[in-house]
Scaffold this motif. Structure first.
Motif, PDB file in Angstrom:
ATOM      1  N   ILE A  65      -2.983   0.946  -8.595  1.00 16.36           N
ATOM      2  CA  ILE A  65      -3.414   1.844  -8.916  1.00 16.36           C
ATOM      3  C   ILE A  65      -4.410   2.836  -9.470  1.00 16.36           C
ATOM      4  N   ASP A 106      -6.066   3.866  -5.594  1.00 17.08           N
ATOM      5  CA  ASP A 106      -4.613   4.945  -4.778  1.00 17.08           C
ATOM      6  C   ASP A 106      -5.447   6.208  -5.682  1.00 17.08           C
ATOM      7  N   SER A 156       1.220  -1.136   0.244  1.00 17.86           N
ATOM      8  CA  SER A 156      -0.042  -0.234  -0.108  1.00 17.86           C
ATOM      9  C   SER A 156       0.897   1.501  -0.156  1.00 17.86           C
ATOM     10  N   ARG A 214       2.762   2.221  -2.197  1.00 13.91           N
ATOM     11  CA  ARG A 214       2.846   2.964  -3.500  1.00 13.91           C
ATOM     12  C   ARG A 214       4.211   2.336  -4.595  1.00 13.91           C
ATOM     13  N   TRP A 215       3.658   0.673  -4.136  1.00 16.70           N
ATOM     14  CA  TRP A 215       5.020  -0.445  -5.195  1.00 16.70           C
ATOM     15  C   TRP A 215       4.637  -1.622  -5.779  1.00 16.70           C
TER      16      TRP A 215
END
Length: 96
Positions: A44, A47, A9, A11-12
């Motif tokens: 993605i 988010d 979470s 972002r990767w």
């Protein structure tokens, strides 16, 4: 298993051969690339919409690594038998 996480979470994501990968010789290797890409794309999009992706990322990570563990057990150590026409004929016939 080489990595404890393939998505986060934070972002990767590790997709394809960057994370865990069964084997390019067997078709599930390509399936894992697609699954990893689908998971990363889903996170993605969510988010970007402002959704909280923490629980979803954890579920994706757990599912992916469990699936990988199940598949790698089928293929680990198989290269030595590939030189035997008799064994490979039986193996391919059995798995069809």
């Amino acid at each position: 298993m080489d990595v404890p996480r393939v998505v986060s979470s934070d972002r990767w994501a590790l997709v394809g051969e960057a994370g865990v990968f069964t084997d390019p010789f067997y078709s599930p290797g390509s399936d894992f690339i697609a699954i990893g890409n689908d998971y990363a794309a889903d996170l993605i999009v969510r988010d970007a919409r402002g959704e909280d992706i923490e629980a979803r990322a954890e579920a994706f990570n757990t599912t992916y690594l469990r699936l990988f563990d199940a598949f790698i057990r089928l293929y680990d150590g198989q290269y030595p038998i590939m030189g035997s026409a008799q064994i490979m004929t039986a193996k391919v016939s059995w798995s069809c």
